[in-house]
Scaffold this active site. Structure first.
Site, PDB file in Angstrom:
ATOM      1  N   ASN A  17       0.786   2.772   4.346  1.00 22.77           N
ATOM      2  CA  ASN A  17       0.853   1.861   5.484  1.00 22.77           C
ATOM      3  C   ASN A  17       1.990   0.872   5.269  1.00 22.77           C
ATOM      4  O   ASN A  17       2.059   0.219   4.228  1.00 22.77           O
ATOM      5  CB  ASN A  17      -0.467   1.095   5.638  1.00 22.77           C
ATOM      6  CG  ASN A  17      -0.403   0.051   6.751  1.00 22.77           C
ATOM      7  OD1 ASN A  17      -0.354   0.399   7.927  1.00 22.77           O
ATOM      8  ND2 ASN A  17      -0.393  -1.223   6.383  1.00 22.77           N
ATOM      9  N   GLU A  18       2.891   0.798   6.222  1.00 28.12           N
ATOM     10  CA  GLU A  18       3.992  -0.157   6.185  1.00 28.12           C
ATOM     11  C   GLU A  18       4.785  -0.041   4.881  1.00 28.12           C
ATOM     12  O   GLU A  18       5.102  -1.040   4.229  1.00 28.12           O
ATOM     13  CB  GLU A  18       3.463  -1.583   6.401  1.00 28.12           C
ATOM     14  CG  GLU A  18       2.816  -1.755   7.761  1.00 28.12           C
ATOM     15  CD  GLU A  18       2.185  -3.123   7.988  1.00 28.12           C
ATOM     16  OE1 GLU A  18       2.187  -3.937   7.030  1.00 28.12           O
ATOM     17  OE2 GLU A  18       1.694  -3.377   9.099  1.00 28.12           O
TER      18      GLU A  18
END
Length: 817
Positions: free
Chosen positions: A423-424
């Site tokens: 994530n990210e």
């Protein structure tokens, strides 16, 4: 053979650590110390007469327990990140001859060491996966000591050190938008097993494209410290009605590693779906000599496809994924949610209409996955490679281990369709080097490992455009109307992103809302926000200061605005036939160290319910779009005072899934309106009305076929204009079971309530009572931004107390209870 995305297949059953018949939760009789010790001897040395003074002092707690239950949302301090200790004494009575005694951790953060007396028997790195420690030999050795009989009176001293200290070579990153909690915050179990037992059970079930035929393959990985060579196994498959449909006996001549036990074919299996989550049971009886133990797993049959550039298909039919997100976080307990709390949360999601959830951003409790199976909620579960960049060998080894553990431990859940790999990951900060090619290389490695361990499910990441070609399904960052752009751009931005990848899904959208704050003109800021410049989230967007105009920084953070944003998104999603689905971020407000300046400090306030399960107005917007059971809700149940000019027409919005709604103001009907899904806002169920000065009452009657549902609200309409805030007023507004509700209000010099006041105020108490604060809610924080000129807090009343409230540029006000 690696399966392609078009190959329809399903894995089912719960691959948990299978523990036979004796599993005891160790919830009670624990002592806790929020600091480190000089060594393990300080946890177990004698106390009492003739012994050294007992320092430091320990507190009594029960499990699950989070080190940061309170300080995670304390507005005045950084939450504690460091070592902590737990200790208890066990009665160990293993019923199996030559059996093994285990400690089974369902999750503890973030590094853990386990001791029997002074002997370290195990350790683990990672706060979210399950793990076990075999304490059999250490217990036997301690039982031979003098301390066993004299000091511990026939019990076994167990000490556990947890540590959530900052560590750049550990995932998740401390830059993550959530707390890295410490403590034994999931259940800890004492487990008795036979001398040989299946440590993992893998049940791979699949159906053909039409679901007319199915098969299931059952394997087991054995723990065999006694080196037993023979065992008899019986595998039974039981359908959802309780009928035995298959049974087979197997004689094992070798017990080591992972072995196939049986394969069954089925005609017309009962399919698992989000509306009818039917579960089969796999029952395994395992006999070695005269010792027999039984293990059960729930399984389900379903197939799914992500159509290229198109929708999601479940069991051959299109299903629009209507999703949300979950963090393991709750008022007053932090990550230490009980099974009852978890169950309530998941049922609330299902009652909102959810059929899909992304578990952000880490492997979550087996309780959550079991509920997703039984409630019919599809799952994206991911490892916590979240922000910060990419570390070294230790960092990468932990990521590999956590991915393997997550897949093996949750392999059999029919609800899971996606393994999330990150994530990210385009978010730098933890290391001097930020090398995109190295991140791509490691992402490819994790993607290959996931497909190797589980070829049937898809892989996905969110927000790392330079890795979007690696995984099976990709979610870009689209926050139309919050971090960038305006919400009416949502469809065009989504279509543009969909065309860039083979399989698109949209997880994380929405915006913050300060519960109990409402607005008569919620979209006012949109005229100042740039459009056509994208709708993504960027580094620094959590900040409320600087940069170009955006709603996240310059908006009113009202529930009114967020309801409009959500309503628009849901309207558009119904007219996007290619859309696989979306997941709103998140279901419930949660604590985070990176948002100290929010209206409730250290809280991400994007949830549709508060951190204590209090529903915001937006919960009902989702219900009106996603549920079948008739419902109706007038916007504004937490809006006690509206304002405007005398005889000014004000909009009243009603959210309902019914065909028609009739509205009454102060006893007079203002007509029936038909629901029209594309008539924004509120699907056409809105009225322009002139309120009486003072009290008003609105009733609605909604009909869906022959079913009638109703709702009502009462509120004050204020026409007096107010000047700048001049004075704080504090008053008692309620009392129930020893809990008193206190309200602070801001008025001008004429005594008129300042309904747009957003001052921060701080509550304090002196005396016998106690503020119920540090809850991370709009009514449970001692330092909070006003909502429409007021703020409330609850007090645990006893004896005599003085409560005060002070604010920016305002004199302190007092009340005596």
């Amino acid at each position: 053979m690696k399966r392609t995305l078009s190959f329809i297949i399903v894995i089912t059953a719960l691959c948990s650590v299978a523990f036979g018949q004796q599993n005891i939760r160790l919830n009670d009789h624990w002592q806790f110390l929020k600091q480190d010790l000089g060594g393990i001897w300080e946890a177990v040395r004698p106390v009492g007469k003739g012994a050294p003074e007992s320092v430091p002092l320990w507190d009594s707690v029960s499990l699950p327990h989070c080190v940061n239950a309170i300080d995670a949302v304390d507005p005045d301090i950084n939450y504690y990140q460091g070592p902590a200790w737990y200790r208890t004494s066990l009665s160990v009575n293993n019923p199996y001859v030559n059996g093994r005694t285990l400690l089974h951790f369902e999750g503890a953060g973030q590094k853990t060491q386990v001791y029997i007396y002074t002997t370290k028997v195990g350790e683990h790195v990672g706060g979210y996966d399950e793990w076990t420690v075999d304490i059999t030999d250490a217990v036997a050795a301690f039982q031979k000591t003098e301390a066993y009989q004299k000091q511990f009176k026939g019990k076994i001293p167990l000490s556990i050190r947890t540590d959530n200290s900052r560590d750049l070579e550990m995932i998740p990153s401390d830059l993550s938008d959530f707390n890295l909690y410490g403590g034994i915050y999931r259940y800890l179990n004492l487990v008795y097993t036979p001398s040989v037992y299946p440590d993992k059970i893998f049940a791979f079930a699949q159906t053909d494209k039409d679901g007319k035929t199915g098969s299931i393959n059952v394997k087991a990985r054995f723990a065999n410290p006694a080196n037993v060579s023979k065992a008899d196994v019986s595998v039974t498959l039981i359908d959802p009605s309780g009928k035995v449909v298959k049974q087979q006996n197997v004689a094992l001549s070798s017990i080591s590693g992972t072995q196939e036990l049986v394969s069954f074919d089925l005609k017309k299996p009962v399919l698992w779906s989000t509306t009818l989550p039917k579960l089969y049971t796999v029952q395994i009886s395992f006999k070695v000599g005269e010792t027999e133990s039984t293990y059960t797993e729930k399984v389900g049959f379903r197939n799914f496809v992500f159509v290229e550039k198109g929708p999601f298909m479940l069991n051959g039919k299109r299903l629009l994924l209507r999703g949300t997100h979950r963090h393991e976080d709750h008022a007053g307990v932090g990550a230490a949610m009980t099974e009852e709390m978890i169950s309530k949360e998941m049922v609330m999601m299902k009652e909102m209409g959810v059929n899909f959830i992304r578990l952000g951003h880490y492997q979550q409790s087996r309780i959550v996955l079991n509920l997703c199976d039984s409630l019919g909620i599809l799952v994206w579960e991911e490892i916590p490679w979240c922000r910060g960049g990419l570390g070294g060998d230790v960092y990468k080894a932990q990521a590999r281990t956590m991915l393997a553990n997550m897949i093996e431990q949750h392999y059999n859940h029919p609800s899971i369709i996606i393994w999330g790999l990150g994530n990210e990951n385009d978010w730098p900060g933890d290391f001097p080097e930020f090398d995109k090619e190295k991140i791509r290389t490691f992402m490819k490695e994790l993607n290959d490992l996931s497909h190797q361990l589980d070829p049937s499910r898809k892989t996905a990441i969110r927000r790392c455009d330079f890795c979007k070609d690696i995984v099976d399904v990709y979610s870009p960052s689209i926050w139309a109307g919050w971090y960038r752009g305006i919400y009416t751009e949502y469809k065009s931005v989504s279509e543009a992103e969909k065309d860039k990848v083979k399989h698109f899904i949209h997880v994380e959208w929405g915006g913050d809302s300060h519960a109990r704050r409402h607005s008569e003109n919620p979209d006012q800021i949109l005229s100042k926000v740039l459009t056509g410049k994208g709708a993504d989230e960027r580094a620094g967007d959590a900040s409320l200061f600087g940069g170009s105009a955006r709603v996240s920084k310059d908006g009113d953070w009202s529930e009114s605005y967020i309801c409009n944003l959500i309503d628009w998104h849901l309207k558009e999603q119904e007219t996007m036939p290619w859309l696989t689905g979306t997941a709103y971020w998140p279901f419930k407000d949660f604590s985070t160290p990176v948002r100290p300046d929010n209206p409730v400090p250290y809280m991400n306030q994007k949830g549709v319910v508060e951190r204590d399960f209090t529903k915001k107005e937006s919960y009902y917007v989702f219900q009106s779009w996603w549920t079948e059971k008739p419902m109706v809700h007038i916007y504004g149940h937490s809006w006690p005072v509206r304002w405007g000019e005398k005889d000014e027409e004000k909009m009243v919005k009603v959210y309902s899934n019914c065909d028609e709604v009739e509205l009454f103001l102060n006893g007079k009907s203002f007509g029936i309106k038909k629901r029209n899904s594309q008539d924004f806002p509120a699907a056409g169920l809105r009225w322009l009305l002139r309120f009486n000065e003072g009290e008003n009452k609105i009733n609605v009657v909604a009909r869906k076929g022959k079913i009638k549902v109703e709702d009502e609200i009462t509120f004050i309409y204020q026409i007096e204009k107010w000047d700048r805030p001049s004075q704080l007023v504090i008053e008692k507004v309620g009392e129930d079971n020893g809990i008193t509700t206190i309200q602070a209000k801001v008025i001008d010099k004429k005594g008129v309530l300042c309904l747009d006041a957003m001052n921060f105020v701080r509550f304090s108490i002196t005396g016998d009572g106690e503020l119920i604060d540090n809850q991370g809610t709009s009514s449970g924080s001692n330092y909070v931004q006003l909502y429409n000129g007021r703020a409330i807090i609850k007090v645990r009343s006893k004896g005599k107390s003085v409560i005060s409230v002070r604010g920016e540029d305002l004199l302190t006000a007092f009340i005596t209870l």
